[in-house]
Write an enzyme that holds these catalytic residues in place. Structure first.
Site, PDB file in Angstrom:
ATOM      1  N   GLU A 292      -1.368  39.549 -35.878  1.00  0.00           N
ATOM      2  CA  GLU A 292      -1.953  38.833 -37.001  1.00  0.00           C
ATOM      3  C   GLU A 292      -2.799  37.650 -36.524  1.00  0.00           C
ATOM      4  O   GLU A 292      -3.751  37.259 -37.182  1.00  0.00           O
ATOM      5  CB  GLU A 292      -0.835  38.347 -37.935  1.00  0.00           C
ATOM      6  CG  GLU A 292      -1.263  38.298 -39.388  1.00  0.00           C
ATOM      7  CD  GLU A 292      -0.105  38.238 -40.361  1.00  0.00           C
ATOM      8  OE1 GLU A 292      -0.082  39.050 -41.293  1.00  0.00           O
ATOM      9  OE2 GLU A 292       0.786  37.380 -40.198  1.00  0.00           O
ATOM     10  N   HIS A 321      12.895  56.965 -21.620  1.00  0.00           N
ATOM     11  CA  HIS A 321      13.072  58.370 -21.980  1.00  0.00           C
ATOM     12  C   HIS A 321      12.205  58.745 -23.169  1.00  0.00           C
ATOM     13  O   HIS A 321      12.468  59.733 -23.847  1.00  0.00           O
ATOM     14  CB  HIS A 321      14.552  58.641 -22.279  1.00  0.00           C
ATOM     15  CG  HIS A 321      15.422  58.359 -21.095  1.00  0.00           C
ATOM     16  ND1 HIS A 321      15.788  59.328 -20.187  1.00  0.00           N
ATOM     17  CD2 HIS A 321      15.949  57.193 -20.637  1.00  0.00           C
ATOM     18  CE1 HIS A 321      16.527  58.775 -19.231  1.00  0.00           C
ATOM     19  NE2 HIS A 321      16.632  57.476 -19.474  1.00  0.00           N
ATOM     20  N   LYS A 435      -3.469  42.843 -50.605  1.00  0.00           N
ATOM     21  CA  LYS A 435      -2.697  42.036 -51.571  1.00  0.00           C
ATOM     22  C   LYS A 435      -3.399  42.040 -52.923  1.00  0.00           C
ATOM     23  O   LYS A 435      -2.772  42.247 -53.957  1.00  0.00           O
ATOM     24  CB  LYS A 435      -2.605  40.575 -51.087  1.00  0.00           C
ATOM     25  CG  LYS A 435      -1.511  40.314 -50.098  1.00  0.00           C
ATOM     26  CD  LYS A 435      -1.366  38.799 -49.930  1.00  0.00           C
ATOM     27  CE  LYS A 435      -0.626  38.468 -48.655  1.00  0.00           C
ATOM     28  NZ  LYS A 435      -0.647  37.059 -48.322  1.00  0.00           N
TER      29      LYS A 435
HETATM   30  O1  PA5 Z   1       2.320  34.681 -40.559  1.00  0.00           O
HETATM   31  C1  PA5 Z   1       2.022  34.642 -41.740  1.00  0.00           C
HETATM   32  O2  PA5 Z   1       1.481  33.652 -42.224  1.00  0.00           O
HETATM   33  C2  PA5 Z   1       2.360  35.776 -42.687  1.00  0.00           C
HETATM   34  O3  PA5 Z   1       2.770  36.905 -42.025  1.00  0.00           O
HETATM   35  C3  PA5 Z   1       3.442  35.320 -43.637  1.00  0.00           C
HETATM   36  O4  PA5 Z   1       4.557  34.925 -42.926  1.00  0.00           O
HETATM   37  C4  PA5 Z   1       3.853  36.410 -44.628  1.00  0.00           C
HETATM   38  O5  PA5 Z   1       2.722  36.937 -45.258  1.00  0.00           O
HETATM   39  C5  PA5 Z   1       4.789  35.818 -45.669  1.00  0.00           C
HETATM   40  O6  PA5 Z   1       4.190  34.717 -46.264  1.00  0.00           O
HETATM   41  P1  PA5 Z   1       5.000  33.643 -47.063  1.00  0.00           P
HETATM   42  O7  PA5 Z   1       5.893  32.924 -46.129  1.00  0.00           O
HETATM   43  O8  PA5 Z   1       3.960  32.765 -47.649  1.00  0.00           O
HETATM   44  O9  PA5 Z   1       5.780  34.375 -48.107  1.00  0.00           O
END
Ligand code: PA5
Length: 466
Positions: A292, A321, A435
């Protein structure tokens, strides 16, 4: 600072693996870029989305409050459930798996010493139904964690649980929820205030995947009886160690320089392969952090770069394996990161037997400890002989302090790597479209135009559906 981690980059080098390896000349050519990245990350520590770099230094007071709250939970509740997803779930899971008994929830209460522990990192109906089959909500504390306070998956989990709690406990339902969220933004903080939930705040500038050292990670860990101050100390010591831009002394920067060269030469995959079940979920946590943060289409100059390196999870020796055949003979597109442990928390002897069958007998009188580490070294040798880029990070043992160092190392490594790529490490525009489409399909207010866009998108052709 205690030296509890060893970083071995030998097998990234051409001298060890031959033509696919990195040369001194390549290192020299990226040195200025690495030092510039280091300067940027260091200068921006504590600012913008780099608030996570302050956490090892500013969570002491809050850690006391967290420990007090956790002690109350440990006393009163049989089960602790984290409701959250992504960065709000992966850290707590990884730390739980690393630092508690590997079959913790199966242990009797007196051996566990704390409540059973679950992390609901999805909205699979079977998963939620199965959780409700095994817990007694009346004896469970739920920790809803969301930085944005708006994530649909987390809010759905929360709505289900809170409704159930209200049915069973009426106006005492709010005594079973702790909220962890932003102090000002989002819906969860509004709900928490309205319902009177105890609340811990996620500090400004701390995104989900960089949040393990704030209440997101610290509260679940403390509920499990983990020494969170020692974890923070580990993070702090790693931070101090990496204050220098001398790559010979800063392992996170050295790793970033090597990974950068590897990416530039077509190594688009990084395999995280711990040789310890306790570190298995560190791979999940790393995958999110690396994918990410670095997977970005444009850089800071607006140039299309399609940056990133695909993280893959593997487990030693299990995946010897399964995947190692590909790693030694498949495309030259991977860097394999081996995580090794010197001292396991258990020693298991392999007993004597079948002395007349040499193929079995050679194992006898040894230990599983020796076997797993010998296999790790043997795989490292095989990868190196096959000319495959690999590096090894060794933990003296898996404990609060070494884990604090390790997690912080990967966060810094990610930050330096993002800076070397000249991309924004901290946003995730690529997940927004999905989203928004979900909101539109669910009829959320304000997404009418998106719904129209979806309705007019090309329809699937039946001829390709069999
Ligand atoms: O790293 C990030 O920012 C995202 O992966 C969030 O952790 C994830 O989308 C969850 O978001 P939130 O903590 O706002 O619910």
């Amino acid at each position: 600072m205690k030296k509890v981690l060893t970083f071995d980059f030998n097998n990234m080098m051409s001298g060890m693996i031959g033509k696919d390896g990195i040369t001194q000349q390549q290192i020299d050519s990226q040195l200025a870029n690495a030092q510039k990245a280091h300067a940027k990350v260091t200068a921006e520590a504590g600012q913008g989305w780099q608030g996570w770099m302050d956490l090892p230094y500013n969570q002491d007071k809050i850690a006391d409050d967290i420990i007090a709250c956790a002690n109350g939970v440990r006393e009163k509740f049989d089960t602790f459930v984290v409701l959250g997803i992504g960065g709000s779930a992966l850290g707590p899971s990884a730390v739980f798996n690393a630092l508690r008994h590997l079959r913790y929830n199966d242990l009797p209460k007196e051996k566990r010493g704390g409540p059973k522990f679950y992390v609901e990192d999805n909205v699979d109906p079977e998963r939620m139904a199965s959780l409700l089959d095994v817990i007694d909500v009346e004896k469970t504390m739920f920790n809803v964690i969301t930085k944005s306070g708006a994530t649909s998956e987390t809010m759905a989990q929360f709505l289900i649980i809170y409704d159930l709690l209200k049915q069973k406990l009426g106006d005492k339902a709010n005594q079973h929820i702790i909220a962890t969220t932003d102090q000002n933004k989002g819906n969860l903080i509004k709900i928490a205030k309205q319902e009177g939930f105890p609340t811990f705040y996620i500090p400004d500038g701390v995104g989900g995947r960089f949040s393990e050292f704030c209440p997101v990670g610290l509260l679940p860990a403390a509920v499990l009886g983990i020494d969170i101050k020692l974890m923070l100390q580990g993070a702090k010591d790693m931070d101090q160690m990496c204050r220098t831009d001398d790559i010979a002394k800063n392992p996170a920067l050295f790793a970033s320089l090597l990974m950068h060269v590897a990416m530039e030469t077509g190594h688009n995959i990084s395999v995280m392969m711990p040789y310890a079940d306790s570190l298995r979920l560190i791979s999940d946590w790393y995958c999110q952090l690396w994918a990410e943060s670095l997977g970005k289409s444009v850089d800071y100059d607006g140039k299309l770069v399609y940056a990133g390196q695909t993280p893959v999870k593997a487990l030693g020796v299990t995946d010897q394996h399964s995947q190692v055949q590909l790693y030694t003979e498949g495309p030259f597109d991977k860097v394999i990161i081996l995580l090794a442990v010197n001292n396991f928390r258990a020693t298991v002897d392999i007993p004597h037997g079948f002395a007349d069958i040499p193929d079995v007998n050679f194992l006898c009188g040894s230990t599983m400890n020796k076997l797993i580490n010998t296999e790790m070294e043997a795989t490292e040798y095989a990868l190196t002989k096959a000319g495959r880029l690999n590096m090894r990070i060794t933990l003296d043992s898996v404990d609060e302090y070494s884990l604090g160092q390790l997690l912080y190392f990967f966060m810094l490594h990610t930050a330096y790597s993002g800076a070397m790529l000249n991309i924004n490490t901290y946003n995730q525009p690529g997940v927004e479209e999905g989203k928004k489409a979900t909101y539109a399909m669910f009829g959320k207010q304000g997404y009418e135009a998106k719904k129209q866009e979806l309705d007019s998108a090309p329809k699937k052709d039946q001829k390709y559906i069999i």
